[in-house]
Design a protein around this motif. Structure first.
Motif, mmCIF file in Angstrom:
data_model
loop_
_atom_site.group_PDB
_atom_site.id
_atom_site.type_symbol
_atom_site.label_atom_id
_atom_site.label_comp_id
_atom_site.label_asym_id
_atom_site.label_seq_id
_atom_site.Cartn_x
_atom_site.Cartn_y
_atom_site.Cartn_z
ATOM 1 N N LYS A 161 -2.499 23.645 32.905
ATOM 2 C CA LYS A 161 -1.333 22.937 33.430
ATOM 3 C C LYS A 161 -0.980 21.744 32.542
ATOM 4 O O LYS A 161 0.199 21.490 32.248
ATOM 5 C CB LYS A 161 -1.605 22.468 34.864
ATOM 6 N N ARG A 162 -2.004 21.010 32.092
ATOM 7 C CA ARG A 162 -1.765 19.850 31.240
ATOM 8 C C ARG A 162 -1.138 20.274 29.908
ATOM 9 O O ARG A 162 -0.152 19.677 29.447
ATOM 10 C CB ARG A 162 -3.084 19.124 30.991
ATOM 11 N N ASN A 163 -1.670 21.327 29.318
ATOM 12 C CA ASN A 163 -1.129 21.801 28.048
ATOM 13 C C ASN A 163 0.283 22.363 28.203
ATOM 14 O O ASN A 163 1.131 22.213 27.317
ATOM 15 C CB ASN A 163 -2.059 22.854 27.438
ATOM 16 N N TRP A 164 0.505 23.020 29.350
ATOM 17 C CA TRP A 164 1.836 23.564 29.629
ATOM 18 C C TRP A 164 2.844 22.427 29.765
ATOM 19 O O TRP A 164 3.952 22.501 29.209
ATOM 20 C CB TRP A 164 1.781 24.401 30.912
ATOM 21 N N GLU A 165 2.474 21.382 30.471
ATOM 22 C CA GLU A 165 3.371 20.235 30.634
ATOM 23 C C GLU A 165 3.648 19.570 29.283
ATOM 24 O O GLU A 165 4.784 19.165 29.005
ATOM 25 C CB GLU A 165 2.749 19.213 31.601
ATOM 26 N N MET A 166 2.618 19.458 28.432
ATOM 27 C CA MET A 166 2.820 18.852 27.122
ATOM 28 C C MET A 166 3.691 19.726 26.236
ATOM 29 O O MET A 166 4.509 19.224 25.455
ATOM 30 C CB MET A 166 1.476 18.591 26.440
ATOM 31 N N ARG A 167 3.532 21.031 26.354
ATOM 32 C CA ARG A 167 4.369 21.953 25.581
ATOM 33 C C ARG A 167 5.827 21.810 25.999
ATOM 34 O O ARG A 167 6.733 21.761 25.148
ATOM 35 C CB ARG A 167 3.879 23.392 25.807
ATOM 36 N N LYS A 168 6.066 21.737 27.309
ATOM 37 C CA LYS A 168 7.436 21.550 27.791
ATOM 38 C C LYS A 168 7.981 20.203 27.338
ATOM 39 O O LYS A 168 9.139 20.104 26.908
ATOM 40 C CB LYS A 168 7.473 21.650 29.320
ATOM 41 N N ARG A 169 7.142 19.165 27.422
ATOM 42 C CA ARG A 169 7.566 17.830 27.009
ATOM 43 C C ARG A 169 7.916 17.815 25.520
ATOM 44 O O ARG A 169 8.896 17.197 25.095
ATOM 45 C CB ARG A 169 6.459 16.820 27.314
ATOM 46 N N ASN A 170 7.125 18.507 24.734
ATOM 47 C CA ASN A 170 7.377 18.579 23.295
ATOM 48 C C ASN A 170 8.740 19.188 23.012
ATOM 49 O O ASN A 170 9.532 18.649 22.218
ATOM 50 C CB ASN A 170 6.271 19.402 22.623
ATOM 51 N N ARG A 171 9.046 20.296 23.674
ATOM 52 C CA ARG A 171 10.337 20.973 23.447
ATOM 53 C C ARG A 171 11.494 20.108 23.943
ATOM 54 O O ARG A 171 12.545 20.023 23.295
ATOM 55 C CB ARG A 171 10.339 22.345 24.125
ATOM 56 N N GLU A 172 11.301 19.491 25.095
ATOM 57 C CA GLU A 172 12.357 18.629 25.636
ATOM 58 C C GLU A 172 12.628 17.446 24.714
ATOM 59 O O GLU A 172 13.793 17.049 24.514
ATOM 60 C CB GLU A 172 11.960 18.144 27.032
ATOM 61 N N ASP A 173 11.578 16.890 24.135
ATOM 62 C CA ASP A 173 11.766 15.738 23.257
ATOM 63 C C ASP A 173 12.398 16.129 21.935
ATOM 64 O O ASP A 173 13.157 15.346 21.345
ATOM 65 C CB ASP A 173 10.433 15.024 23.035
ATOM 66 N N TRP A 174 12.084 17.331 21.446
ATOM 67 C CA TRP A 174 12.783 17.784 20.234
ATOM 68 C C TRP A 174 14.271 17.973 20.521
ATOM 69 O O TRP A 174 15.124 17.678 19.667
ATOM 70 C CB TRP A 174 12.170 19.083 19.711
ATOM 71 N N ILE A 175 14.581 18.479 21.706
ATOM 72 C CA ILE A 175 15.995 18.597 22.094
ATOM 73 C C ILE A 175 16.638 17.220 22.141
ATOM 74 O O ILE A 175 17.767 17.014 21.670
ATOM 75 C CB ILE A 175 16.115 19.308 23.459
ATOM 76 N N LEU A 176 15.918 16.233 22.703
ATOM 77 C CA LEU A 176 16.406 14.858 22.749
ATOM 78 C C LEU A 176 16.711 14.350 21.338
ATOM 79 O O LEU A 176 17.767 13.738 21.103
ATOM 80 C CB LEU A 176 15.351 13.967 23.408
ATOM 81 N N VAL A 177 15.809 14.609 20.403
ATOM 82 C CA VAL A 177 16.000 14.160 19.020
ATOM 83 C C VAL A 177 17.251 14.783 18.420
ATOM 84 O O VAL A 177 18.093 14.091 17.823
ATOM 85 C CB VAL A 177 14.760 14.505 18.162
ATOM 86 N N HIS A 178 17.400 16.087 18.566
ATOM 87 C CA HIS A 178 18.533 16.778 17.934
ATOM 88 C C HIS A 178 19.861 16.389 18.586
ATOM 89 O O HIS A 178 20.864 16.195 17.878
ATOM 90 C CB HIS A 178 18.315 18.289 17.985
ATOM 91 N N GLU A 179 19.868 16.261 19.899
ATOM 92 C CA GLU A 179 21.102 15.856 20.576
ATOM 93 C C GLU A 179 21.494 14.431 20.186
ATOM 94 O O GLU A 179 22.665 14.158 19.881
ATOM 95 C CB GLU A 179 20.914 15.951 22.087
ATOM 96 N N THR A 180 20.523 13.527 20.186
ATOM 97 C CA THR A 180 20.808 12.129 19.851
ATOM 98 C C THR A 180 21.198 11.996 18.383
ATOM 99 O O THR A 180 22.117 11.245 18.041
ATOM 100 C CB THR A 180 19.585 11.249 20.144
ATOM 101 N N SER A 181 20.518 12.718 17.517
ATOM 102 C CA SER A 181 20.839 12.677 16.091
ATOM 103 C C SER A 181 22.254 13.180 15.842
ATOM 104 O O SER A 181 22.994 12.612 15.026
ATOM 105 C CB SER A 181 19.829 13.519 15.307
ATOM 106 N N SER A 182 22.620 14.245 16.535
ATOM 107 C CA SER A 182 23.970 14.785 16.395
ATOM 108 C C SER A 182 25.015 13.758 16.824
ATOM 109 O O SER A 182 26.033 13.560 16.145
ATOM 110 C CB SER A 182 24.109 16.055 17.238
ATOM 111 N N LEU A 183 24.769 13.086 17.945
ATOM 112 C CA LEU A 183 25.696 12.057 18.424
ATOM 113 C C LEU A 183 25.742 10.888 17.436
ATOM 114 O O LEU A 183 26.825 10.355 17.143
ATOM 115 C CB LEU A 183 25.251 11.575 19.805
ATOM 116 N N TRP A 184 24.572 10.487 16.915
ATOM 117 C CA TRP A 184 24.497 9.379 15.956
ATOM 118 C C TRP A 184 25.330 9.681 14.704
ATOM 119 O O TRP A 184 26.018 8.803 14.157
ATOM 120 C CB TRP A 184 23.035 9.155 15.585
ATOM 121 N N LYS A 185 25.304 10.924 14.259
ATOM 122 C CA LYS A 185 26.052 11.315 13.062
ATOM 123 C C LYS A 185 27.559 11.363 13.314
ATOM 124 O O LYS A 185 28.347 11.206 12.374
ATOM 125 C CB LYS A 185 25.562 12.686 12.569
#
Length: 292
Positions: free
Chosen positions: A57-81
């Protein structure tokens, strides 16, 4: 009367763990958790079931968090550009309220992402440093803070430590490789000495000393080989000289050539061969002259 099919016996804790680990390895996270959950209902006191359930469960939550944060990076980077283009539109048409409002909305949206980006950097600092660096760098661009500066320093320190570790590992590997090469060359030279391949042994030992200049074993062996070689060359030169004096010129050349093969740098040997060849050539010319 209808017969009912016999029900399969329930899985043991060991079987549940084995199946759950297999599902986990196949990244069937949800299925593994459901299986372990049912196992805990049946065996509530099985500590290994509970531990594996918590781990997955802990690893699953971290895996989901990792993907969500990469989405955050790409969405924010796109807006920043995109913001600079909107800023340019505002400078071209400063009285356009819609454009100015849109720019303000985007700028506020970017600033609202900073806490999430900082949290991303903190969470992934030791788990996925590339993600942590992407989050913190983006936060620093949008709105520099003490937190983002602190995290960037931590990431830079980690990079520096990683480079030091890599250099250390490389140095150890190079030393290991050098030792292996040194041993190979020494063994090769010893075999060449046994086969009386003196020039090859000298070349192998010289190559070894280029690799490890202060190797005492190689230095001592090279001195020994050169001493033996020089004695052989001296004996062959003396024998060739004796043959030459007895006018056995071709035999003398053959002996000197043997000496030259042992030590190609000997100019005195090369000079003897050259003079003898001229004598032989002159003798052939005399023999070819017609008898009057």
């Amino acid at each position: 009367m209808t017969k009912t099919a016999p029900t399969a016996p329930p899985l043991s804790p060991a079987e549940l763990i084995q199946q759950a680990e297999k599902l986990y390895q196949q990244e069937q996270w949800h299925e593994a958790l459901v299986l372990l959950g049912s196992g805990l209902d049946r065996y509530p006191d099985e500590r290994r079931l509970a531990e594996l359930h918590a781990e997955i469960k802990r690893n699953w939550e971290m895996r989901k968090r990792n993907r969500e944060d990469w989405i955050l990076v790409h969405e924010t980077s796109s807006l920043w550009k995109k913001v600079p283009y909107l800023e340019e539109l505002v400078s071209i048409d400063p009285d356009n309220i819609i454009t100015r409002s849109r720019l303000l909305f985007w700028q506020n949206m970017l600033k609202s992402k900073v806490p999430d980006l900082i949290a991303c950097g903190s969470v992934h600092l030791h788990l996925d440093q590339s993600l942590a660096e992407a989050c913190v760098t983006l936060a620093e661009k949008i709105k520099p803070t003490e937190e983002s500066a602190f995290l960037l320093r931590k990431i830079q320190q980690s990079h520096a430590e990683k480079k030091r570790t890599e250099r250390s590992k490389k140095a150890v590997q190079e030393k290991h490789d050098k030792t292996q090469q040194r041993n190979r060359l020494l063994k090769q030279a010893q075999a060449q000495i046994a086969d009386e391949a003196i020039p090859d042994a000298v070349a192998s030992l010289q190559q070894l000393l280029e690799l490890v200049p202060d190797d005492p074993e190689a230095s001592g062996l090279l001195e020994q080989v050169i001493r033996v070689r020089d004695e052989k060359v001296a004996n062959l030169i003396a024998f060739g000289d004796a043959l030459y004096r007895e006018e056995q010129i071709e035999q003398a050349v053959s002996v000197w050539e043997s000496a030259e093969k042992l030590d190609m740098g000997r100019q005195d040997v090369a000079g003897r061969i050259e003079r003898a060849m001229k004598v032989l050539e002159r003798l052939r010319e005399i023999q070819e002259q017609p008898v009057p």
